[in-house]
Each structure stands twice: as structure tokens, then as C-alpha cells.
Scaffold this motif. Structure first.
Motif, PDB file in Angstrom:
ATOM      1  N   ILE A   1      -2.399  14.204   5.076  1.00  0.00           N
ATOM      2  CA  ILE A   1      -2.385  12.799   5.495  1.00  0.00           C
ATOM      3  C   ILE A   1      -2.780  12.003   4.251  1.00  0.00           C
ATOM      4  CG2 ILE A   1      -3.277  11.070   7.098  1.00  0.00           C
ATOM      5  CD1 ILE A   1      -3.858  13.280   9.060  1.00  0.00           C
ATOM      6  N   ALA A   2      -1.790  11.715   3.421  1.00  0.00           N
ATOM      7  CA  ALA A   2      -2.053  11.124   2.106  1.00  0.00           C
ATOM      8  C   ALA A   2      -2.632   9.719   2.207  1.00  0.00           C
ATOM      9  CB  ALA A   2      -0.768  11.106   1.279  1.00  0.00           C
ATOM     10  N   ALA A   3      -2.307   8.973   3.259  1.00  0.00           N
ATOM     11  CA  ALA A   3      -2.842   7.625   3.407  1.00  0.00           C
ATOM     12  C   ALA A   3      -4.366   7.654   3.499  1.00  0.00           C
ATOM     13  CB  ALA A   3      -2.251   6.949   4.650  1.00  0.00           C
ATOM     14  N   LYS A   4      -4.906   8.625   4.209  1.00  0.00           N
ATOM     15  CA  LYS A   4      -6.362   8.770   4.311  1.00  0.00           C
ATOM     16  C   LYS A   4      -6.959   9.175   2.972  1.00  0.00           C
ATOM     17  CE  LYS A   4     -10.539   9.468   5.869  1.00  0.00           C
ATOM     18  NZ  LYS A   4     -11.479   8.316   5.883  1.00  0.00           N
TER      19      LYS A   4
ATOM     20  N   VAL B   1      -5.784   8.488  -0.047  1.00  0.00           N
ATOM     21  CA  VAL B   1      -5.761   7.321  -0.936  1.00  0.00           C
ATOM     22  C   VAL B   1      -6.863   6.341  -0.552  1.00  0.00           C
ATOM     23  CG1 VAL B   1      -4.402   5.329  -1.665  1.00  0.00           C
ATOM     24  CG2 VAL B   1      -3.320   7.571  -1.487  1.00  0.00           C
ATOM     25  N   ALA B   2      -7.080   6.153   0.747  1.00  0.00           N
ATOM     26  CA  ALA B   2      -8.166   5.273   1.202  1.00  0.00           C
ATOM     27  C   ALA B   2      -9.511   5.781   0.703  1.00  0.00           C
ATOM     28  CB  ALA B   2      -8.152   5.177   2.723  1.00  0.00           C
ATOM     29  N   ASN B   3      -9.725   7.087   0.767  1.00  0.00           N
ATOM     30  CA  ASN B   3     -10.974   7.679   0.273  1.00  0.00           C
ATOM     31  C   ASN B   3     -11.134   7.456  -1.227  1.00  0.00           C
ATOM     32  OD1 ASN B   3     -11.621   8.582   2.812  1.00  0.00           O
ATOM     33  ND2 ASN B   3     -10.972  10.690   2.464  1.00  0.00           N
ATOM     34  N   LEU B   4     -10.038   7.611  -1.982  1.00  0.00           N
ATOM     35  CA  LEU B   4     -10.097   7.422  -3.424  1.00  0.00           C
ATOM     36  C   LEU B   4     -10.501   5.994  -3.787  1.00  0.00           C
ATOM     37  CD1 LEU B   4      -6.862   9.350  -4.501  1.00  0.00           C
ATOM     38  CD2 LEU B   4      -9.223  10.034  -4.974  1.00  0.00           C
TER      39      LEU B   4
ATOM     40  N   PHE C   1       0.851  -1.188   0.000  1.00  0.00           N
ATOM     41  CA  PHE C   1       0.000   0.000   0.000  1.00  0.00           C
ATOM     42  C   PHE C   1       0.887   1.239   0.000  1.00  0.00           C
ATOM     43  CE2 PHE C   1      -2.713   3.096   2.422  1.00  0.00           C
ATOM     44  CZ  PHE C   1      -3.680   3.249   1.440  1.00  0.00           C
ATOM     45  N   GLY C   2       1.017   1.881  -1.167  1.00  0.00           N
ATOM     46  CA  GLY C   2       1.793   3.107  -1.264  1.00  0.00           C
ATOM     47  C   GLY C   2       1.146   4.239  -0.478  1.00  0.00           C
ATOM     48  N   TYR C   3       1.927   5.204  -0.085  1.00  0.00           N
ATOM     49  CA  TYR C   3       1.513   6.342   0.739  1.00  0.00           C
ATOM     50  C   TYR C   3       1.190   5.939   2.176  1.00  0.00           C
ATOM     51  CZ  TYR C   3       1.261   9.322  -3.396  1.00  0.00           C
ATOM     52  OH  TYR C   3       1.580  10.049  -4.517  1.00  0.00           O
ATOM     53  N   ALA C   4       1.477   4.679   2.543  1.00  0.00           N
ATOM     54  CA  ALA C   4       1.144   4.224   3.897  1.00  0.00           C
ATOM     55  C   ALA C   4       1.942   4.974   4.964  1.00  0.00           C
ATOM     56  CB  ALA C   4       1.392   2.725   4.026  1.00  0.00           C
ATOM     57  N   ARG C   5       3.117   5.482   4.613  1.00  0.00           N
ATOM     58  CA  ARG C   5       3.931   6.189   5.605  1.00  0.00           C
ATOM     59  C   ARG C   5       3.412   7.600   5.884  1.00  0.00           C
ATOM     60  NH1 ARG C   5       9.719   4.821   2.956  1.00  0.00           N
ATOM     61  NH2 ARG C   5       8.386   4.796   1.098  1.00  0.00           N
ATOM     62  N   ALA C   6       2.581   8.111   5.004  1.00  0.00           N
ATOM     63  CA  ALA C   6       1.976   9.431   5.231  1.00  0.00           C
ATOM     64  C   ALA C   6       0.670   9.254   5.991  1.00  0.00           C
ATOM     65  CB  ALA C   6       1.740  10.129   3.895  1.00  0.00           C
ATOM     66  N   ASP C   7       0.777   8.692   7.202  1.00  0.00           N
ATOM     67  CA  ASP C   7      -0.411   8.304   7.966  1.00  0.00           C
ATOM     68  C   ASP C   7      -0.734   9.263   9.111  1.00  0.00           C
ATOM     69  OD1 ASP C   7       1.751   7.739   9.532  1.00  0.00           O
ATOM     70  OD2 ASP C   7       1.251   5.638   9.893  1.00  0.00           O
TER      71      ASP C   7
ATOM     72  N   GLN D   1      -3.133   1.695  12.233  1.00  0.00           N
ATOM     73  CA  GLN D   1      -4.234   2.645  12.192  1.00  0.00           C
ATOM     74  C   GLN D   1      -4.680   2.963  10.771  1.00  0.00           C
ATOM     75  OE1 GLN D   1      -1.192   3.450  13.498  1.00  0.00           O
ATOM     76  NE2 GLN D   1      -0.561   5.520  12.921  1.00  0.00           N
ATOM     77  N   SER D   2      -3.869   2.617   9.783  1.00  0.00           N
ATOM     78  CA  SER D   2      -4.256   2.862   8.392  1.00  0.00           C
ATOM     79  C   SER D   2      -5.533   2.115   8.024  1.00  0.00           C
ATOM     80  CB  SER D   2      -3.125   2.453   7.442  1.00  0.00           C
ATOM     81  OG  SER D   2      -1.964   3.232   7.657  1.00  0.00           O
ATOM     82  N   MET D   3      -5.804   0.985   8.684  1.00  0.00           N
ATOM     83  CA  MET D   3      -7.044   0.262   8.423  1.00  0.00           C
ATOM     84  C   MET D   3      -8.257   1.127   8.735  1.00  0.00           C
ATOM     85  SD  MET D   3      -6.397  -3.658   9.679  1.00  0.00           S
ATOM     86  CE  MET D   3      -5.695  -3.229  11.279  1.00  0.00           C
ATOM     87  N   GLY D   4      -8.122   1.998   9.732  1.00  0.00           N
ATOM     88  CA  GLY D   4      -9.234   2.850  10.125  1.00  0.00           C
ATOM     89  C   GLY D   4      -9.510   3.975   9.154  1.00  0.00           C
ATOM     90  N   TYR D   5      -8.600   4.202   8.213  1.00  0.00           N
ATOM     91  CA  TYR D   5      -8.815   5.246   7.217  1.00  0.00           C
ATOM     92  C   TYR D   5      -9.849   4.838   6.175  1.00  0.00           C
ATOM     93  CZ  TYR D   5      -4.560   7.381   9.090  1.00  0.00           C
ATOM     94  OH  TYR D   5      -3.616   7.951   9.912  1.00  0.00           O
ATOM     95  N   PHE D   6     -10.091   3.544   6.049  1.00  0.00           N
ATOM     96  CA  PHE D   6     -11.063   3.048   5.073  1.00  0.00           C
ATOM     97  C   PHE D   6     -12.449   2.981   5.713  1.00  0.00           C
ATOM     98  CE2 PHE D   6      -7.046   1.441   3.488  1.00  0.00           C
ATOM     99  CZ  PHE D   6      -7.154   1.567   2.119  1.00  0.00           C
TER     100      PHE D   6
END
Length: 407
Positions: free
Chosen positions: A200-203, A205-208, A185-191, A226-231
Motif C-alpha cells: 500500500i504505497a500511499a501509506k 509515502v504518507a509515513n515518509l 499526490f503521487g502513489y495515491a492510486r496505491a491506496d 481515505q488517503s487522508m487517514g494514512y497521515f
């Protein structure tokens, strides 16, 4: 954890077995099919067909090999909890399951399809002269359970956009369920925000991915939980750790010689879980100060590594600055050998020079990101997560537990 891994050796001259000297890198795939689940699910003639197909896969990383059936390795990992009527289903007649591959990692997608005994779906992906991406499904997916295999690895923006267009094509073709299988998952470090006025690019990308029409995401070793919670849709998070652990078990290193090392404070939880499954090995931590993006400086070591085999564990290796500086410190502190283990091999320059410079006995990675031929070096070992992802896809498709894979 099994005492030895179920491996298949490559032909002479290209790869070598796990416990012998070798002159090139290795790509190893573990036999999850030896579990009770898979053996009951597949008639013998279907298994034979799958093994024959696997040997014909041509990977851009070299030839990808699937293992012969064996009774060791990770068999216990996938012990069946399926009802009898479910395990006896013949997947050949289940036309609702469709697997499509993007252009980011087609060899991994082919291995996954092979594990499931299916062909990859037909899809046309091309780029126009101005760089725009065109996607057309070449077969019907109406009412189907569709899985799109596409890591958003470098070039991240290209692969992400391709994934979004693939999802949109499936949605407009009336697919019943669309699962984005994102090994990396790219952009995962921008969490999170570390400074003012950052995104917060990870959020984002999740929205996209969600707005494009995905119903579910299957990801492997996210940079942070916590990236799972962005979806706003279900996320199945699987771990490459068991594949690496099974390989390390095959090396027969004495447990009292091992020490697991976290290359930074943020990875302590990951390293602790890894150490617990390696005979509860002791833990050491590299304390570092980061002065900028992709720039790190090692300060000191917490723990004792003198005379030990140090296994450094991280989720990814990008420029390899963190892990190379950590390895240098471990050698200074008296470590006998240093192994590097990670799931995602991003390998941005100058990673190859740092990793092949003699600091590491072995660099163990997985194939969530394809490795180009010029990025191979003698100490590199590539393990396949195809069987792990394939088993997860099957369980998601059949509404079965995914977490039980890791129990």
C-alpha cells in the motif's frame, strides 16, 4: 454558483476568450481576490503591485496570466467570516509566512506567491552527477510558518525525494511549522490491496512525509478520501471542482441539455457532487471492466445521454484509456457533445493521441501538474488553482476555516 466566470483573456495569437473559437490551448486563472476577504485585506496599492507582478510570470506551459479585479466569478465562494481585526492585517509585515518551491511546478508556486503578495523564498536545489539531490535554504526560516509547494508528479520518485529533503532542510533550520503543499499526490492510486502480497504505497509515502518532519499536508483532489487517514498529521484536502464549475458556468450551456457522466463506478460520488452543483444535472455511469494496470475496457452505459451535452468528470487523466473509451460509448449512445474535466493531467503516452482524436469538444484540466509544450492540443483548456491554494495557505497560516471556502 455565478452565472459567468471572471476570466482574463490572453493576447491575440496565443489564447482566446472562453466563449469564442480558439486555435490553441488556454490557461485561465480565476479571480478569488474579488471576495470580501481579499479586498479588505489588501490596500489598493498592494493589489496593483500584485497584478503587475503576475503579468511578468513566465511559465514553462506558456505565459501564466492572473486576472484583473472583477466582481463576478467565484467571489461568493470565499465570503469572509474573518473578524474585522484579522482582515485588516497587512501581510507585508507578516514575516513568519514563507513559501518555497521545488522544481516540479515552479510556475504554480510563483502564482501562489503572487496571490499572497509575497516573493518565493530563496532555495538552492541541484542534482549531483550520480543523481543525488542537494537542497539548501538561502534564507533563515527559524520560527517561521513554511509552505513547500511540490507536487509528486512524474518523475514521481525524483519529486518525492526532493520534497522529503526540502522538509528535512526546513526542520533542521528550526522552522516552526512545515506544511507540504502537494497539488498532486503521487502513489495515491496505491491506496489498498487488490491482490495478495501487494504494498500500500500511499501509506508508505504518507509515513515518509511525516517522518521527514512535515507538520501538515495540503493536498488537492486526492484519488480517494481515505488517503487522508494514512497521515498521522493534519491534512487539509481542497478540491479543484469549484474552479472547473465556474468555467463551465461561463459557457452558458442550458441546464436541461447537460448530463454529468462518471467514467467508472468508483467515481460516482464525485460525479454526483459535481452534477448537484450544475443545476442538479442528471447522472450517467460508464460501466467498465479493467483487465490490467492502465488498460480498461468499456462495457455499457447506465443512463440516457441522447441529444445531451455530456460532461465526463474524473480526478485525473493518465493514459486516457478510461475516458476515451467512455467518450466513444457516449457518442455511440447519441451524445451531442462530450467534455472531459479533471483536476490532474498526468498525460502518460498515448494520452495526447487519444484526447486530441476528435472525441472531445473540450478537455478541461488544472495546472496542478505542469503541462509540457508538446502536450498541448487545440481542445485543451488549462485552469489555474493558484488562487484557491493561495487562499487556503493564508487561512491555514492564520488559523482560519478552510472548509468554509467550499460552502
Amino acid at each position: 454558483m455565478a452565472a459567468s466566470a471572471s476570466l482574463i483573456s490572453a493576447p491575440a495569437g496565443s489564447y482566446a476568450s472562453s466563449n469564442s473559437a480558439f486555435t490553441g490551448s488556454r490557461l485561465t486563472s480565476f479571480d478569488l481576490r474579488a471576495s470580501r476577504v481579499s479586498l479588505h485585506r489588501w490596500p489598493s496599492h498592494v493589489l496593483a503591485t500584485r497584478c503587475m507582478l503576475a503579468n511578468q510570470i513566465d511559465s514553462p506551459n506558456g505565459r501564466a496570466f492572473m486576472p484583473v479585479l472583477q466582481n463576478q466569478g467565484m467571489a461568493g465562494l470565499l465570503s469572509s467570516k474573518y473578524p474585522q481585526e484579522m482582515v485588516e492585517r497587512d501581510l507585508r509585515h507578516d514575516t513568519r509566512l514563507r513559501i518555497f518551491s521545488g522544481s516540479a511546478n515552479p510556475s504554480l508556486a510563483q502564482e501562489i506567491a503572487c496571490y499572497l503578495g509575497r516573493d518565493l523564498g530563496k532555495i538552492k536545489i541541484k542534482r549531483f552527477a550520480d543523481g543525488e539531490i542537494y537542497v539548501q535554504l538561502k534564507e533563515s526560516v527559524r520560527g517561521c510558518d513554511v509552505f513547500l509547494v511540490q507536487p509528486t508528479c512524474p518523475p514521481a520518485n525524483e519529486n518525492l525525494m526532493e520534497l522529503l529533503i526540502m522538509i528535512d532542510a526546513c526542520r533542521r533550520a528550526s522552522a516552526k511549522n512545515i506544511t507540504a503543499v502537494i497539488p498532486y499526490f503521487g502513489y495515491a492510486r496505491a491506496d489498498r490491496k487488490t491482490q495478495g502480497r501487494e504494498s500500500i504505497a500511499a501509506k508508505l509515502v504518507a509515513n515518509l512525509i511525516t517522518e521527514a518532519g512535515a507538520n501538515r499536508v495540503l493536498a488537492c483532489d486526492l484519488h480517494s478520501g481515505q488517503s487522508m487517514g494514512y497521515f498521522d498529521i493534519p491534512v487539509d484536502h481542497v478540491y479543484g471542482q469549484p474552479v472547473v464549475l465556474d468555467y463551465l458556468a461561463s459557457k452558458m450551456i442550458a441546464s436541461n441539455d447537460l448530463v454529468v457522466v462518471s467514467p467508472d463506478v468508483g467515481g460516482v460520488a464525485r460525479a454526483r457532487a459535481f452534477a448537484k452543483k450544475l443545476s442538479d444535472a442528471p447522472l450517467a455511469i460508464v460501466d467498465k471492466r479493467r483487465h490490467g494496470h492502465n488498460v480498461s475496457e468499456v462495457m455499457n452505459l447506465i443512463g440516457d445521454v441522447r441529444g445531451k451535452v455530456a460532461v465526463m468528470v474524473d480526478d485525473m487523466i493518465d493514459t486516457a484509456g478510461t475516458i476515451a473509451n467512455g467518450a466513444a460509448l457516449l457518442h455511440q449512445e447519441g451524445a451531442r457533445e462530450v467534455y472531459a474535466c479533471c483536476t490532474h493531467a498526468v498525460f502518460s503516452p498515448p494520452a495526447i493521441e487519444r484526447l486530441s482524436g476528435g472525441l472531445f469538444q473540450e478537455v478541461i484540466i488544472t495546472n496542478t501538474i505542469p503541462i509540457t509544450e508538446q502536450n498541448y492540443f487545440p481542445q485543451l483548456t488549462v485552469l489555474s488553482v493558484a488562487n484557491l491554494l493561495g487562499e487556503t495557505i493564508w487561512r491555514v497560516h492564520d488559523d482560519c476555516s478552510v472548509s468554509s471556502i467550499f460552502q
